[in-house]
Enzyme design. Structure first.
Site, PDB file in Angstrom:
ATOM      1  N   HIS A  56       0.850  -1.197   0.000  1.00 41.92           N
ATOM      2  CA  HIS A  56       0.000   0.000   0.000  1.00 41.92           C
ATOM      3  C   HIS A  56       0.879   1.237   0.000  1.00 41.92           C
ATOM      4  O   HIS A  56       2.091   1.141   0.081  1.00 41.92           O
ATOM      5  CB  HIS A  56      -1.017  -0.033   1.147  1.00 41.92           C
ATOM      6  CG  HIS A  56      -0.438   0.067   2.527  1.00 41.92           C
ATOM      7  ND1 HIS A  56       0.385  -0.894   3.067  1.00 41.92           N
ATOM      8  CD2 HIS A  56      -0.572   1.025   3.489  1.00 41.92           C
ATOM      9  CE1 HIS A  56       0.716  -0.539   4.303  1.00 41.92           C
ATOM     10  NE2 HIS A  56       0.164   0.622   4.573  1.00 41.92           N
ATOM     11  N   HIS A  58       1.380   3.941   1.948  1.00 44.45           N
ATOM     12  CA  HIS A  58       1.881   4.732   3.077  1.00 44.45           C
ATOM     13  C   HIS A  58       3.411   4.841   3.060  1.00 44.45           C
ATOM     14  O   HIS A  58       4.114   3.897   2.713  1.00 44.45           O
ATOM     15  CB  HIS A  58       1.414   4.116   4.406  1.00 44.45           C
ATOM     16  CG  HIS A  58      -0.050   4.333   4.647  1.00 44.45           C
ATOM     17  ND1 HIS A  58      -0.812   3.502   5.433  1.00 44.45           N
ATOM     18  CD2 HIS A  58      -0.887   5.293   4.181  1.00 44.45           C
ATOM     19  CE1 HIS A  58      -2.063   3.940   5.451  1.00 44.45           C
ATOM     20  NE2 HIS A  58      -2.132   5.020   4.697  1.00 44.45           N
ATOM     21  N   HIS A  61       5.994   2.358   4.094  1.00 44.62           N
ATOM     22  CA  HIS A  61       6.118   1.136   3.286  1.00 44.62           C
ATOM     23  C   HIS A  61       6.762   1.387   1.919  1.00 44.62           C
ATOM     24  O   HIS A  61       7.119   0.433   1.236  1.00 44.62           O
ATOM     25  CB  HIS A  61       4.735   0.477   3.107  1.00 44.62           C
ATOM     26  CG  HIS A  61       4.140   0.064   4.416  1.00 44.62           C
ATOM     27  ND1 HIS A  61       4.047  -1.251   4.822  1.00 44.62           N
ATOM     28  CD2 HIS A  61       3.663   0.809   5.445  1.00 44.62           C
ATOM     29  CE1 HIS A  61       3.528  -1.295   6.044  1.00 44.62           C
ATOM     30  NE2 HIS A  61       3.278  -0.052   6.434  1.00 44.62           N
ATOM     31  N   HIS A 115      -7.460  -1.249   5.644  1.00 47.37           N
ATOM     32  CA  HIS A 115      -6.515  -0.261   6.188  1.00 47.37           C
ATOM     33  C   HIS A 115      -6.479   0.921   5.223  1.00 47.37           C
ATOM     34  O   HIS A 115      -6.620   2.079   5.630  1.00 47.37           O
ATOM     35  CB  HIS A 115      -5.152  -0.931   6.354  1.00 47.37           C
ATOM     36  CG  HIS A 115      -4.047  -0.008   6.749  1.00 47.37           C
ATOM     37  ND1 HIS A 115      -4.051   0.708   7.922  1.00 47.37           N
ATOM     38  CD2 HIS A 115      -2.870   0.321   6.123  1.00 47.37           C
ATOM     39  CE1 HIS A 115      -2.934   1.436   7.998  1.00 47.37           C
ATOM     40  NE2 HIS A 115      -2.210   1.221   6.920  1.00 47.37           N
ATOM     41  N   ASP A 134      -0.250  -3.962   6.244  1.00 45.05           N
ATOM     42  CA  ASP A 134      -0.882  -3.474   7.475  1.00 45.05           C
ATOM     43  C   ASP A 134      -2.321  -3.973   7.628  1.00 45.05           C
ATOM     44  O   ASP A 134      -3.151  -3.321   8.258  1.00 45.05           O
ATOM     45  CB  ASP A 134      -0.869  -1.936   7.503  1.00 45.05           C
ATOM     46  CG  ASP A 134       0.523  -1.379   7.774  1.00 45.05           C
ATOM     47  OD1 ASP A 134       1.459  -2.168   8.010  1.00 45.05           O
ATOM     48  OD2 ASP A 134       0.664  -0.134   7.759  1.00 45.05           O
ATOM     49  N   HIS A 173       4.621  -4.474  10.678  1.00 41.23           N
ATOM     50  CA  HIS A 173       5.050  -3.802  11.911  1.00 41.23           C
ATOM     51  C   HIS A 173       5.314  -4.768  13.056  1.00 41.23           C
ATOM     52  O   HIS A 173       4.697  -5.838  13.142  1.00 41.23           O
ATOM     53  CB  HIS A 173       3.972  -2.811  12.383  1.00 41.23           C
ATOM     54  CG  HIS A 173       3.841  -1.609  11.500  1.00 41.23           C
ATOM     55  ND1 HIS A 173       4.564  -0.451  11.685  1.00 41.23           N
ATOM     56  CD2 HIS A 173       3.078  -1.403  10.396  1.00 41.23           C
ATOM     57  CE1 HIS A 173       4.252   0.425  10.743  1.00 41.23           C
ATOM     58  NE2 HIS A 173       3.345  -0.120   9.941  1.00 41.23           N
TER      59      HIS A 173
HETATM   60 FE    FE Z   1       2.502   0.852   8.156  1.00 36.05          FE
HETATM   61 ZN    ZN Z   2      -0.028   1.635   6.492  1.00 39.77          ZN
END
Ligand code: FE
Ligand code: ZN
Length: 244
Positions: A56, A58, A61, A115, A134, A173
């Site tokens: 994704h 973010h 990442h 997410h 995530d 994570h």
């Molecule tokens: Fe993350």
């Molecule tokens: Zn994320």
């Protein structure tokens, strides 16, 4: 089994994943949130990088992609077509049901929104590896951050729950210890949960990652995968946001 996977810590609590295809020596990284640890891991694996997989958009990442690509120009960047506008430049845009070649192996693409709306996972089915970003964590799950996220996240977790129990969940994570505190508040008598929480404490004390976890472990211990229905899931997800 031909693909090996290893967690590489980056940023404060992220993991990027290093994959190596045994038969061909091809190397991939998933979710490089930081370039330096990714480059070091690739150099140690032989200095070749074929593939960069993105779950994704973010920053934690994807922030290392530009520098990785500059260092290893042959690496193909793969991410969700529907998020192409907010991902780094993609060499291959993918959607549900597509597959991504990696050496002699292939990863199936699962669209697992919740997410974020465009979140995908990469599934190396013969090797029981799911790169799940995530969406699901050891003893926890991602936060729904976009419209309709809670319902989507619940549906995505139901899909993951149907994968083979020995699937290794390679998540983004290291949240296991704090997730364990919340999970124990929901389900204090759960023996599998107590064992996983204890094991996580010992691994962290030794400076080691608690992931990948397995789907079997999470089906036994993770309060989000164990929620009976959407309402219970919603209540738990909401409670987790306020849990200290
Ligand atoms: Fe993350
Ligand atoms: Zn994320």
């Amino acid at each position: 089994m031909s693909v090996r996977v290893e967690a590489v810590p980056c940023l404060s609590d992220n993991y990027l994943w290093l994959l190596k295809d045994g038969p061909t020596g091809a190397v991939a990284v998933c979710d490089p949130g930081e370039a330096a640890p990714a480059i070091a891991a690739v150099e140690e694996a032989g200095g070749r990088l074929d593939l960069i997989l993105l779950t994704h958009h973010h920053g934690d990442h994807v922030a290392g992609v530009a520098e990785l690509k500059a260092r290893f120009p042959a690496a193909r960047v793969v991410g969700a077509a529907m998020d192409a506008h907010r991902l780094p430049k993609l060499d291959q845009s993918v959607a549900e049901g597509d597959s991504v070649a990696f050496g002699a192996a292939r990863a199936g693409v699962l669209h697992l929104p919740g997410h974020t709306s465009g979140h995908i996972a990469f599934h190396f089915a013969p090797d029981h590896i799911l790169l799940c970003g995530d969406i699901v964590f050891a003893l926890g799950c991602g936060r729904p951050l976009e419209d309709g996220g809670t319902e989507q996240l619940y549906a995505s977790l139901r899909r993951i729950a149907r994968l083979p129990p020995n699937t290794r969940l390679c998540c983004g994570h290291e949240y296991t210890e704090s997730n364990a505190r919340f999970a124990l508040s929901i389900d204090p008598e759960n023996k599998a949960l107590r064992a996983e929480a204890e094991a996580a404490g010992a691994l962290r004390a030794a400076g080691r990652p608690t992931v990948p976890t397995t789907l079997a472990q999470e089906m036994a211990a993770n309060p989000f995968l164990r929620a009976r229905d959407l309402e219970e899931f919603r209540a738990r997800r909401e409670a987790k946001n306020h849990f200290r």
